[in-house]
Design a protein around this motif. Structure first.
Motif, PDB file in Angstrom:
ATOM      1  N   ARG A   1      -7.664   4.764   0.289  1.00  0.00           N
ATOM      2  CA  ARG A   1      -6.859   4.559   0.001  1.00  0.00           C
ATOM      3  C   ARG A   1      -5.820   5.078  -1.182  1.00  0.00           C
ATOM      4  O   ARG A   1      -6.695   5.651  -1.888  1.00  0.00           O
TER       5      ARG A   1
ATOM      6  N   TYR B   1      -5.734   8.834   8.436  1.00  0.00           N
ATOM      7  CA  TYR B   1      -5.917   7.758   8.667  1.00  0.00           C
ATOM      8  C   TYR B   1      -6.511   7.128   9.959  1.00  0.00           C
ATOM      9  O   TYR B   1      -7.121   8.475  11.037  1.00  0.00           O
TER      10      TYR B   1
ATOM     11  N   GLN C   1      -7.336  -0.767  -5.484  1.00  0.00           N
ATOM     12  CA  GLN C   1      -7.608   0.509  -5.328  1.00  0.00           C
ATOM     13  C   GLN C   1      -8.624   1.210  -5.085  1.00  0.00           C
ATOM     14  O   GLN C   1      -8.742   2.089  -3.915  1.00  0.00           O
TER      15      GLN C   1
ATOM     16  N   ARG D   1     -10.352   0.237   1.107  1.00  0.00           N
ATOM     17  CA  ARG D   1     -10.258   1.045   2.122  1.00  0.00           C
ATOM     18  C   ARG D   1      -8.904   0.816   2.425  1.00  0.00           C
ATOM     19  O   ARG D   1      -8.067  -0.785   2.447  1.00  0.00           O
ATOM     20  N   SER D   2      -7.813   2.338   2.765  1.00  0.00           N
ATOM     21  CA  SER D   2      -6.393   1.674   3.502  1.00  0.00           C
ATOM     22  C   SER D   2      -6.196   0.938   4.323  1.00  0.00           C
ATOM     23  O   SER D   2      -7.632   0.771   5.507  1.00  0.00           O
TER      24      SER D   2
ATOM     25  N   GLU E   1       0.408  -1.307   0.507  1.00  0.00           N
ATOM     26  CA  GLU E   1      -0.138   0.146   0.027  1.00  0.00           C
ATOM     27  C   GLU E   1       0.932   1.254  -0.295  1.00  0.00           C
ATOM     28  O   GLU E   1       1.875   1.582   0.587  1.00  0.00           O
TER      29      GLU E   1
END
Length: 219
Positions: free
Chosen positions: A172, A101, A162, A165-166, A42
């Motif tokens: 992300r 985040y 892509q 979500r992160s 990531e």
């Protein structure tokens, strides 16, 4: 002070990245990542940081960084990397950039993504993970480790991921694809590429004027 030759190189874009920076380099040969072991990590939205001989440097690596938003990497990790021939690069998210985040612990605001030796060559992903694990330094989240059979398969995978979500919570930013093995510095542009979200903002220094720290967990 590390020599300028050890500044982290600019990463070329994956040809099908949702956003490609104006004037930036696009990887000319996506087949390079097919049929060989690669790692997809990531791409975090933060400050590019170099740790060397117990000190922290920004992207320019001309002077030791004194920025307040690098306080946590100095407190928790810089002192762990003292070898004269070791250069550890990572992303620091303590200062919020474009993406905020989820809450992290103080020692989880820095995530290593590359290990380089005194000659300037990049170590394998395994070498990076081993080095970081020995020193309890976080590594950027790994999304995929393996072999893609075709560019088409790789393209579908990156487009699907892509949209996720992160790993850290929030949107992300993107992904980085790299050869799983080590490679010479001169071959960097052939062995690494990045894909970033649509409407990605290449954050400039404006965020530093009224910077704020990320959310921290106290547990």
């Amino acid at each position: 002070m590390p020599p300028r030759s050890l500044k982290y190189p600019r990463t070329p874009y994956w040809p099908y990245s949702p956003t490609i920076g104006r004037g930036d380099t696009v990887h000319p040969d996506p087949e390079r990542f097919v049929g060989r072991p690669v790692v997809v990590t990531e791409k975090l939205d933060g400050s590019n940081v170099l740790i060397h001989r117990g000190k922290v440097y920004g992207r320019s690596v001309t002077d030791e960084a004194a920025n307040k938003w690098l306080a946590m990497v100095k407190k928790h990790h810089a002192w762990k990397v003292t070898e004269p021939d070791v250069y550890l690069y990572g992303e620091d998210i303590y200062g919020v950039h474009s993406i905020e985040y989820g809450a992290v612990k103080e020692m989880e605001t820095f995530y290593a993504f590359a290990l380089r030796d005194g000659k300037g060559d990049f170590g394998s992903m395994t070498a990076l993970e081993r080095f970081a694990a020995e020193r309890s330094i976080p590594v950027v989240p790994v999304i995929f480790r393996g072999v893609f059979a075709s560019v088409a398969e790789m393209r579908v995978f990156l487009e699907r991921e892509q949209a996720q979500r992160s790993v850290l919570g929030g949107e992300r930013e993107g992904m980085v694809v790299r050869n799983a093995k080590g490679f010479p510095a001169a071959e960097f542009a052939r062995n690494v590429c990045k894909s970033v979200r649509r409407d990605h903002v290449q954050t400039d220094q404006h965020w530093t004027r009224n910077w704020r720290p990320c959310a921290l967990r106290r547990d």
